[in-house]
Design an enzyme around this catalytic site. Structure first.
Site, short mmCIF file in Angstrom:
data_model
loop_
_atom_site.label_atom_id
_atom_site.label_comp_id
_atom_site.label_asym_id
_atom_site.label_seq_id
_atom_site.Cartn_x
_atom_site.Cartn_y
_atom_site.Cartn_z
N ASP A 116 -3.53 -4.84 -15.74
CA ASP A 116 -3.60 -5.16 -14.30
C ASP A 116 -2.99 -6.51 -13.93
OD1 ASP A 116 -4.93 -2.81 -13.30
OD2 ASP A 116 -6.71 -3.49 -14.37
N ASP A 176 -2.12 4.37 -12.17
CA ASP A 176 -2.17 3.07 -11.50
C ASP A 176 -1.16 2.08 -12.09
OD1 ASP A 176 -4.59 4.55 -11.89
OD2 ASP A 176 -5.76 2.97 -10.96
#
Length: 399
Positions: A116, A176
């Site tokens: 992330d 994602d």
């Protein structure tokens, strides 16, 4: 008789006037209204959190503000909201807060234990660099790209997402992760080191090959055999079932391929973005107002929670995609995104200043199967909502 007849006609005219739909708000007014509300929320949130060291807003649930430190994957979104609202308003206080909260995320440039880093740094430092040219920001972003690169294994050809559940997944990659490739593309442009962009291209290509089904929906998680590089598990961890279409996952994929086309001009990425867009816009379970249920195959539709975050991500991507397409396709895509933003800017989703824990949007869903963050405010919903409004404003040439 004549008087009675005229009275009846007049009454019918009045009745018709009363039943007419209210005039739709003009697009420039709607965008400015929603952005002005967003500015007020951002300022209020920043003012109350500025005095607390290291904290960042995550969500608002059950009347409680949920905070995180920079380690949470969402840490870059609120700094990004501050940069976007500053971009719109030119408010010096927002600039000050944007710098303050962006600095709280800097330590994540050394993060190597999750994928992330792109979310964390590019939404914060990336927007800050774009708007201010701060000479300290490129080092943070480049160091972050190097950290993210450590999660790439050439024998698999993708960036590994999670290190959890080794009994279940050998090398899990989630949809994602497409959102973190923009940092890698930027790193090559800045450093002239093609390694970063080569990682991004390989990841995007293999995601098309292995993540997508024939109907252009995608799995959430694909785990790869670390020796052969071949998928051994395909699941939808945050969706209704492994074969269902988890709404935010579809939006991540759409956004990721629109971005990859913008950055590369590759026809394969453009075609993938078009296919995903058509799947979403024409899905029989897409509500008329454009705000998807948390999963397109959730069993209780229409009595299932919506996901404003998925709608905001989707709208932002569609607005950009409309600029790359032509004719009726472009009009269709832009009209759908405008419908989504009109819904999100209505009282049903757009919170009044001083309410909703100072988050902008209501009614997002984090992970319903895990009973986590269901029908709450979420920081990334706010980020992509404001981004979408700014993109639409620019595309329409609205001053």
């Amino acid at each position: 008789m004549k008087i009675k007849f005229l009275t009846a006609v007049f009454a019918l005219i009045l009745l018709a006037g009363c039943t007419q739909k209210p005039k739709e708000e003009q697009l420039p007014e709607m965008i400015d209204r929603a952005l002005n509300v967003s500015v007020q929320h951002a300022l209020k949130m920043a003012e109350k959190l500025a005095v607390q060291d290291s904290v960042l807003p995550r969500s608002f649930a059950n009347g409680e503000l949920v905070l995180s430190d920079s380690r949470w994957w969402c840490s870059g979104f609120f700094p990004g909201v501050l940069w976007y609202t500053y971009e719109y308003s030119n408010d010096a206080k927002l600039l000050e807060y944007a710098k303050l909260f962006t600095a709280r995320v800097e330590r994540e440039k050394y993060t190597t234990d999750n994928h992330d880093v792109g979310f964390m740094l590019y939404c914060s430092f990336g927007n800050g660099l774009r708007l201010t040219g701060d000479t300290l920001y490129p080092e943070v972003l480049l160091t972050g790209a190097k950290s993210l690169s450590t999660r790439y294994k050439p024998q698999v050809g993708l960036i590994k997402s999670w290190d959890s559940n080794p009994d279940k997944w050998q090398y899990p990659v989630i949809i994602d992760n497409m959102m973190n490739l923009e940092l890698m593309i930027w790193a090559t442009k800045t450093s002239s080191d093609s390694t970063f962009s080569e990682i991004a291209f390989s990841h995007a290509d293999k995601t098309i090959e292995n993540h997508y089904r024939p109907d252009n929906s995608c799995w959430h998680v694909v785990s790869y055999d670390t020796i052969t590089g071949v998928p051994h598990v395909k699941q939808t961890h945050q969706g209704f079932s492994d074969e269902s279409a988890w709404s935010r996952g579809q939006a991540w994929g759409l956004y990721g391929y629109v971005m990859m086309y913008r950055e590369t001009g590759s026809a394969s990425y453009f075609e993938q973005a078009q296919k995903v867009a058509q799947f979403l816009m024409n899905h029989p379970n897409m509500p008329a107002d454009g705000i998807p249920y948390w999963d397109f195959n959730a069993p209780g539709i229409p009595n299932e929670p919506r996901d404003a975050s998925a709608a905001a991500i989707m709208a932002s991507a569609l607005i950009e995609l409309s600029g790359f397409t032509q004719g009726d396709e472009s009009k269709q895509i832009l009209a759908f995104a405008e419908k989504q933003l009109r819904t999100l800017s209505s009282p049903q989703y757009l919170a009044n200043p001083g309410e909703n824990g100072d988050f902008i949007l209501m009614h997002s869903t984090g992970s319903k199967p895990h009973n986590s963050e269901v029908d709450v405010a979420l920081t990334y919903a706010d980020y992509y909502f404001v981004e979408a409004l700014l993109r639409l404003k620019k595309l329409q040439g609205i001053k």
